[in-house]
Design a protein around this motif. Sequence first.
Motif, PDB file in Angstrom:
ATOM      1  N   LYS A 152       0.724  -1.444  -0.227  1.00 41.56           N
ATOM      2  CA  LYS A 152      -0.686  -0.439  -0.275  1.00 41.56           C
ATOM      3  C   LYS A 152       0.930   1.174   0.196  1.00 41.56           C
ATOM      4  CE  LYS A 152      -4.372  -1.720   2.160  1.00 41.56           C
ATOM      5  NZ  LYS A 152      -3.938  -2.569   2.549  1.00 41.56           N
ATOM      6  N   LEU A 153       2.408   0.841   0.397  1.00 36.51           N
ATOM      7  CA  LEU A 153       3.043   2.307   0.999  1.00 36.51           C
ATOM      8  C   LEU A 153       3.750   2.681  -0.580  1.00 36.51           C
ATOM      9  CD1 LEU A 153       4.177   2.340   4.559  1.00 36.51           C
ATOM     10  CD2 LEU A 153       2.607   3.648   4.014  1.00 36.51           C
ATOM     11  N   ASN A 154       3.783   1.172  -1.295  1.00 39.58           N
ATOM     12  CA  ASN A 154       4.445   1.573  -2.001  1.00 39.58           C
ATOM     13  C   ASN A 154       5.470   0.871  -2.378  1.00 39.58           C
ATOM     14  OD1 ASN A 154       4.650   0.706  -5.463  1.00 39.58           O
ATOM     15  ND2 ASN A 154       4.543   2.940  -5.595  1.00 39.58           N
ATOM     16  N   LYS A 155       6.720   0.801  -1.074  1.00 40.79           N
ATOM     17  CA  LYS A 155       7.639   1.064  -0.794  1.00 40.79           C
ATOM     18  C   LYS A 155       8.450  -0.395  -1.670  1.00 40.79           C
ATOM     19  CE  LYS A 155      10.346   1.173   3.272  1.00 40.79           C
ATOM     20  NZ  LYS A 155      11.670   0.120   2.351  1.00 40.79           N
ATOM     21  N   LYS A 156       9.312   0.852  -2.094  1.00 45.59           N
ATOM     22  CA  LYS A 156      10.387  -0.408  -3.150  1.00 45.59           C
ATOM     23  C   LYS A 156      11.800  -0.503  -2.133  1.00 45.59           C
ATOM     24  CE  LYS A 156       7.847   0.246  -7.078  1.00 45.59           C
ATOM     25  NZ  LYS A 156       6.919  -0.502  -6.310  1.00 45.59           N
ATOM     26  N   GLU A 157      12.289  -1.950  -2.889  1.00 48.45           N
ATOM     27  CA  GLU A 157      13.216  -1.951  -2.287  1.00 48.45           C
ATOM     28  C   GLU A 157      14.191  -2.276  -2.651  1.00 48.45           C
ATOM     29  OE1 GLU A 157      13.701  -2.780   1.437  1.00 48.45           O
ATOM     30  OE2 GLU A 157      11.894  -2.150   1.945  1.00 48.45           O
ATOM     31  N   ASP A 158      15.252  -1.012  -2.786  1.00 49.64           N
ATOM     32  CA  ASP A 158      16.392  -0.373  -4.297  1.00 49.64           C
ATOM     33  C   ASP A 158      17.241  -1.712  -4.086  1.00 49.64           C
ATOM     34  OD1 ASP A 158      14.852   0.864  -5.266  1.00 49.64           O
ATOM     35  OD2 ASP A 158      15.811   3.058  -4.414  1.00 49.64           O
ATOM     36  N   VAL A 159      18.116  -1.574  -3.286  1.00 52.01           N
ATOM     37  CA  VAL A 159      18.823  -2.628  -2.308  1.00 52.01           C
ATOM     38  C   VAL A 159      18.639  -4.349  -2.308  1.00 52.01           C
ATOM     39  CG1 VAL A 159      21.181  -3.328  -1.840  1.00 52.01           C
ATOM     40  CG2 VAL A 159      20.374  -0.704  -2.239  1.00 52.01           C
ATOM     41  N   ARG A 160      18.654  -5.270  -2.696  1.00 53.36           N
ATOM     42  CA  ARG A 160      18.031  -6.568  -2.189  1.00 53.36           C
ATOM     43  C   ARG A 160      19.022  -7.133  -1.641  1.00 53.36           C
ATOM     44  NH1 ARG A 160      14.525  -4.683  -6.239  1.00 53.36           N
ATOM     45  NH2 ARG A 160      15.304  -5.840  -7.714  1.00 53.36           N
ATOM     46  N   LEU A 161      19.027  -7.695  -0.313  1.00 53.45           N
ATOM     47  CA  LEU A 161      19.929  -8.753  -0.157  1.00 53.45           C
ATOM     48  C   LEU A 161      19.683 -10.233   0.557  1.00 53.45           C
ATOM     49  CD1 LEU A 161      22.642 -10.016   0.861  1.00 53.45           C
ATOM     50  CD2 LEU A 161      22.787  -8.329   3.028  1.00 53.45           C
ATOM     51  N   GLY A 162      20.077 -11.136  -0.900  1.00 56.64           N
ATOM     52  CA  GLY A 162      19.442 -12.437   0.181  1.00 56.64           C
ATOM     53  C   GLY A 162      20.593 -13.987   0.139  1.00 56.64           C
ATOM     54  N   LEU A 163      20.676 -13.894   1.827  1.00 55.71           N
ATOM     55  CA  LEU A 163      21.600 -14.904   2.128  1.00 55.71           C
ATOM     56  C   LEU A 163      20.156 -16.374   1.637  1.00 55.71           C
ATOM     57  CD1 LEU A 163      23.962 -13.758   5.187  1.00 55.71           C
ATOM     58  CD2 LEU A 163      24.341 -14.038   2.567  1.00 55.71           C
ATOM     59  N   THR A 164      20.735 -17.704   1.106  1.00 57.83           N
ATOM     60  CA  THR A 164      19.259 -18.143   1.028  1.00 57.83           C
ATOM     61  C   THR A 164      20.507 -19.556   1.415  1.00 57.83           C
ATOM     62  OG1 THR A 164      20.932 -18.451  -1.308  1.00 57.83           O
ATOM     63  CG2 THR A 164      18.396 -17.266  -0.884  1.00 57.83           C
TER      64      THR A 164
END
Length: 457
Positions: A140-152
């Motif tokens: 709803k806030l249209n929050k964008k995560e420009d930097v995304r980190l995944g440790l999978t």
Amino acid sequence: AQTAAVSPVPAKPKAGEGGGVRRPEQRQLAVPAPEKRLVDELVEEALVWSSQHGLVVGDKNHPRSGKAPGVGLLHAPFSLLPMSFPKVYWDQAVELAPLFNELVDRVSLDGDFLQETLARTKEVDSFTARLLDIHSKMMKLNKKEDVRLGLTRSDYMVDGATDLLLQVELNTISTSSNGLACGVCELHRNLIRQHERELGLNPECVVGNTAIAQHAEALAGAWAEFNNQSAVVLVVVQAEERDGLPVAVVYFRAGYTPNDYPSEAEWRARLLIECSSAIKCPSIAYHLVGTKKIQQELAKENVLDRFLDSKADIEKVRKCFAGLWSLENDNIIMSAIESPELFVLKPQREGGGNNIYGDNLRETLVSLKNDGNNELAAYILMQRIFPPASLCYLVREGTCIRENAVSEFGIFGSYLRSKDKVVINDQCGYLMRTKAASLNEGGVVAGYAFLNSVFLT
Ligand code: ADP
Ligand code: MG
Ligand code: MG
């Protein structure tokens, strides 16, 4: 191709054994096991090495364990010798790691897909519902995560009936045990180096484990992307930790189980973190991508096509999918009630010890079906994988037992993306866990499995 403890090599399954239920059975030793004197010596050396090099865990039986540093520690449970592992499986899992990293990222960007797929689960699973609430607030806030980190960490078992490497699950939050996995690999290399001639094994065949260094590198890379010298990395081990400094990266070592949210305060903290500009590992969307329900949805015909472009990549990913079903389909419920030993019933939980097997599975399905409400939507059904078993020496609390055992193999991954730029997309090290073939569950911390390493063959 088979997995086996390096010293006791299992025989190939007999022709015509495929199909139907194949329980892991004890296989012949093709190479003589080390004689008792050598085993005793190896156990002693391994125990000393573990204590000296921090291959230790908290001792649950010690009253002050976990309360006072350096008090109540015990060597981690480990396999005495590494697990021989064919290079074809290793290569396959390594090749898949960046594909799964990318898949997690693509799926995480499709908020509607996550909300829709988990909509029925949400009605009956309050924990998943809370995560979805945070996620929908961000939408709803249209929050964008420009930097995304995944440790999978993508976990696999070799299916004995088909010789296929099948994915057990894909972990996107708190992918633990990387430190211990590196430790046991060093332990095995050392033992084999010390006894190279007696064991007749080449220590170089134990695959080096880079999990710790590469995950740290990815965290540092994310911190650098945040681009604020005075910002810190916050590791969430308990809820509502605050440090009065700008936070570049939040790493969730906790937060994957309802127990980590004993009150509303923890949920407020999770929401606060999600709203912040810090890079989350994982973000709420990455966390949701790791649910069993999403794993099951992605395994449906044509769903991967929405997220991956290359037909060849889609084929590779699909090849490691085991049978996965939602409980909307009466036929599959009836099959599972008839032959529960062929299935695993899974709720949307992490951390081991949550799955339902065998008679329990049958009873649960029968009673959920009779209740007639949609409680079934909290679960998925998965094909039970039967990995080939082999004799292993397993050491816990200083005691070595010889056990017919099976293994689960995980490849760690790291993914760092800044807008359109993929900074890191790597496989990084592995986790090999070995447990008695008779056990259902498999966690090391949960007390079922033993740490192991890969001996490439
Ligand atoms: P968690 O997120 O709690 O680790 P998993 O899906 O990994 O959940 O299941 C826990 C354990 O149950 C695994 O480590 C494995 O030992 C066993 N298990 C899970 N799925 C299967 C399966 N399809 N076949 C055989 N064993 C399974
Ligand atoms: Mg998991
Ligand atoms: Mg698991």
